[in-house]
Design a protein around this motif. Structure first.
Motif, PDB file in Angstrom:
ATOM      1  N   THR A   1      55.531  27.220  48.456  1.00  0.00           N
ATOM      2  CA  THR A   1      55.443  28.595  48.480  1.00  0.00           C
ATOM      3  C   THR A   1      56.721  29.654  48.761  1.00  0.00           C
ATOM      4  O   THR A   1      56.392  30.805  48.612  1.00  0.00           O
ATOM      5  CB  THR A   1      54.230  29.091  49.004  1.00  0.00           C
ATOM      6  N   ARG A   2      57.605  28.849  49.462  1.00  0.00           N
ATOM      7  CA  ARG A   2      58.734  29.632  50.259  1.00  0.00           C
ATOM      8  C   ARG A   2      58.039  30.680  51.074  1.00  0.00           C
ATOM      9  O   ARG A   2      58.210  32.066  51.034  1.00  0.00           O
ATOM     10  CB  ARG A   2      59.418  30.331  48.961  1.00  0.00           C
ATOM     11  N   SER A   3      57.101  30.187  51.900  1.00  0.00           N
ATOM     12  CA  SER A   3      56.473  31.242  52.631  1.00  0.00           C
ATOM     13  C   SER A   3      57.236  32.182  53.635  1.00  0.00           C
ATOM     14  O   SER A   3      58.148  31.432  54.204  1.00  0.00           O
ATOM     15  CB  SER A   3      55.367  30.598  53.506  1.00  0.00           C
ATOM     16  N   SER A   4      56.909  33.184  53.745  1.00  0.00           N
ATOM     17  CA  SER A   4      57.680  34.179  54.594  1.00  0.00           C
ATOM     18  C   SER A   4      56.868  34.560  55.895  1.00  0.00           C
ATOM     19  O   SER A   4      57.118  35.518  56.491  1.00  0.00           O
ATOM     20  CB  SER A   4      58.079  35.521  54.042  1.00  0.00           C
ATOM     21  N   GLN A   5      55.711  33.815  56.129  1.00  0.00           N
ATOM     22  CA  GLN A   5      54.844  33.942  57.136  1.00  0.00           C
ATOM     23  C   GLN A   5      55.676  34.208  58.757  1.00  0.00           C
ATOM     24  O   GLN A   5      55.111  35.027  59.386  1.00  0.00           O
ATOM     25  CB  GLN A   5      53.780  33.245  57.230  1.00  0.00           C
ATOM     26  N   ILE A   6      56.481  33.227  58.789  1.00  0.00           N
ATOM     27  CA  ILE A   6      57.393  33.340  59.944  1.00  0.00           C
ATOM     28  C   ILE A   6      58.104  34.552  60.122  1.00  0.00           C
ATOM     29  O   ILE A   6      58.299  34.883  61.410  1.00  0.00           O
ATOM     30  CB  ILE A   6      58.253  32.136  59.910  1.00  0.00           C
ATOM     31  N   TYR A   7      58.536  35.301  59.233  1.00  0.00           N
ATOM     32  CA  TYR A   7      59.030  36.526  59.451  1.00  0.00           C
ATOM     33  C   TYR A   7      58.233  37.728  59.851  1.00  0.00           C
ATOM     34  O   TYR A   7      58.506  38.754  60.507  1.00  0.00           O
ATOM     35  CB  TYR A   7      59.872  36.981  57.964  1.00  0.00           C
ATOM     36  N   GLU A   8      57.029  37.812  59.320  1.00  0.00           N
ATOM     37  CA  GLU A   8      56.178  38.771  59.324  1.00  0.00           C
ATOM     38  C   GLU A   8      54.458  38.317  59.003  1.00  0.00           C
ATOM     39  O   GLU A   8      54.499  37.593  58.008  1.00  0.00           O
ATOM     40  CB  GLU A   8      56.297  40.022  58.390  1.00  0.00           C
TER      41      GLU A   8
ATOM     42  N   PRO B   1      63.037  43.741  56.520  1.00  0.00           N
ATOM     43  CA  PRO B   1      64.463  43.219  56.428  1.00  0.00           C
ATOM     44  C   PRO B   1      64.383  41.818  56.272  1.00  0.00           C
ATOM     45  O   PRO B   1      64.940  41.286  55.072  1.00  0.00           O
ATOM     46  CB  PRO B   1      65.184  43.749  57.578  1.00  0.00           C
ATOM     47  N   ALA B   2      63.732  40.763  57.010  1.00  0.00           N
ATOM     48  CA  ALA B   2      63.796  39.422  56.854  1.00  0.00           C
ATOM     49  C   ALA B   2      63.236  39.016  55.522  1.00  0.00           C
ATOM     50  O   ALA B   2      63.836  37.921  54.867  1.00  0.00           O
ATOM     51  CB  ALA B   2      63.232  38.622  58.111  1.00  0.00           C
ATOM     52  N   VAL B   3      62.278  39.585  55.285  1.00  0.00           N
ATOM     53  CA  VAL B   3      61.342  39.105  53.890  1.00  0.00           C
ATOM     54  C   VAL B   3      62.184  39.396  52.824  1.00  0.00           C
ATOM     55  O   VAL B   3      62.298  38.774  51.940  1.00  0.00           O
ATOM     56  CB  VAL B   3      59.808  39.779  54.081  1.00  0.00           C
ATOM     57  N   ARG B   4      62.874  40.620  53.049  1.00  0.00           N
ATOM     58  CA  ARG B   4      63.636  41.050  51.691  1.00  0.00           C
ATOM     59  C   ARG B   4      64.776  40.224  51.387  1.00  0.00           C
ATOM     60  O   ARG B   4      65.194  39.906  50.315  1.00  0.00           O
ATOM     61  CB  ARG B   4      64.052  42.640  52.195  1.00  0.00           C
ATOM     62  N   LYS B   5      65.343  39.741  52.538  1.00  0.00           N
ATOM     63  CA  LYS B   5      66.569  38.849  52.519  1.00  0.00           C
ATOM     64  C   LYS B   5      66.172  37.556  51.859  1.00  0.00           C
ATOM     65  O   LYS B   5      66.837  36.993  51.269  1.00  0.00           O
ATOM     66  CB  LYS B   5      67.405  38.691  53.958  1.00  0.00           C
ATOM     67  N   ALA B   6      64.968  37.078  52.173  1.00  0.00           N
ATOM     68  CA  ALA B   6      64.482  35.833  51.594  1.00  0.00           C
ATOM     69  C   ALA B   6      63.930  35.848  50.511  1.00  0.00           C
ATOM     70  O   ALA B   6      63.752  34.876  49.698  1.00  0.00           O
ATOM     71  CB  ALA B   6      63.353  35.262  52.555  1.00  0.00           C
TER      72      ALA B   6
END
Length: 246
Positions: free
Chosen positions: A34-41, A114-119
């Motif tokens: 899923t390329r989860s971005s939960q760690i960022y937000e 920002p972190a989610v956008r970069k990912a």
């Protein structure tokens, strides 16, 4: 062009979907994620993701009912068109509202954090663009069918969709349908085409074994031994400790 759009493109999309999914699972399992971005937000994700996903499930059920079940079947069951229309439109607005609110939260989160956008990858951007088109045209169709009875998709889009699986696509039915329905159908098959190459593959990763797998047991390290206990600090002291205990 009409033959290509409504008689050939659906088969290209479905073939690419099947072959692409098999290929990715067979040769690129580590990219099946899923390329989860939960760690960022997680706060916005906790609100937007359930709304979006449950809304999609309701919308999928409504599409399955409208596209797969022929009008003659509901007529045979004594379900009048007005009753069917009211149920379909009501369900469409509820699921559409859930999808749009959840989707808006997820898009804002992806842009504002920002972190989610970069990912976010190029594949993600392409997926979001096509998915946005699918959702917008779907809501336009819901809006037009709510206040207008000039076009009945159950006598146009639905028979065309079913004719695809009999390998006799009735192209004329789509040619005579409104542009918003044509755009929605085309974008739906386009999202199917790119599906194996995006994070959407996670939709088929159903954790079937989750309910039967054993519990994961976590044990505490316990309290540190008091200074006066005869606990060896060196492995060489273990034999001496055993002799003292005997």
């Amino acid at each position: 062009m009409n033959t290509l759009l409504w008689g050939v493109f659906p088969y290209i999309s479905m073939a690419t979907f099947v072959v692409g999914m098999i290929w990715r699972y067979r040769f690129s399992k580590f990219s099946w994620t899923t390329r989860s971005s939960q760690i960022y937000e997680s706060k916005l994700l906790r609100i937007g993701a359930p709304l979006f996903h449950f809304g999609l499930l309701f919308a999928f059920g409504g599409h399955a009912m409208g596209l797969i079940i022929p009008k003659s079947w509901t007529d045979a069951l004594g379900i009048e068109q007005e009753t069917y229309h009211m149920v379909a439109v009501s369900g469409g607005w509820v699921s559409g509202a859930m999808i749009f609110v959840g989707y808006a939260i997820l898009i804002i989160r992806r842009i504002a954090v920002p972190a989610v956008r970069k990912a976010t990858t190029i594949g993600d951007v392409v997926m979001y663009v096509v998915l946005t088109g699918v959702l917008v045209t779907g809501m336009v169709n819901t809006l037009t069918t709510t206040f207008s009875h000039d076009y009945n998709y159950r006598q146009g889009v639905s028979p065309w969709f079913r004719s695809i699986f009999t390998f006799q696509p009735n192209i004329d039915l789509m040619v005579s349908s409104p542009f918003s329905f044509q755009a929605h159908a085309f974008l739906a098959f386009l999202i199917l085409l790119i599906w194996p190459f995006t994070r959407l593959v996670h939709a088929f990763s159903i954790p079937v074994g989750y309910v039967t797998r054993p519990y994961v047991v976590y044990r505490s390290a316990g309290k540190k031994p008091a200074p006066h206990t005869n606990v060896p600090t060196d492995l060489w002291e273990l034999p001496k400790l055993k002799e003292q205990q005997q």
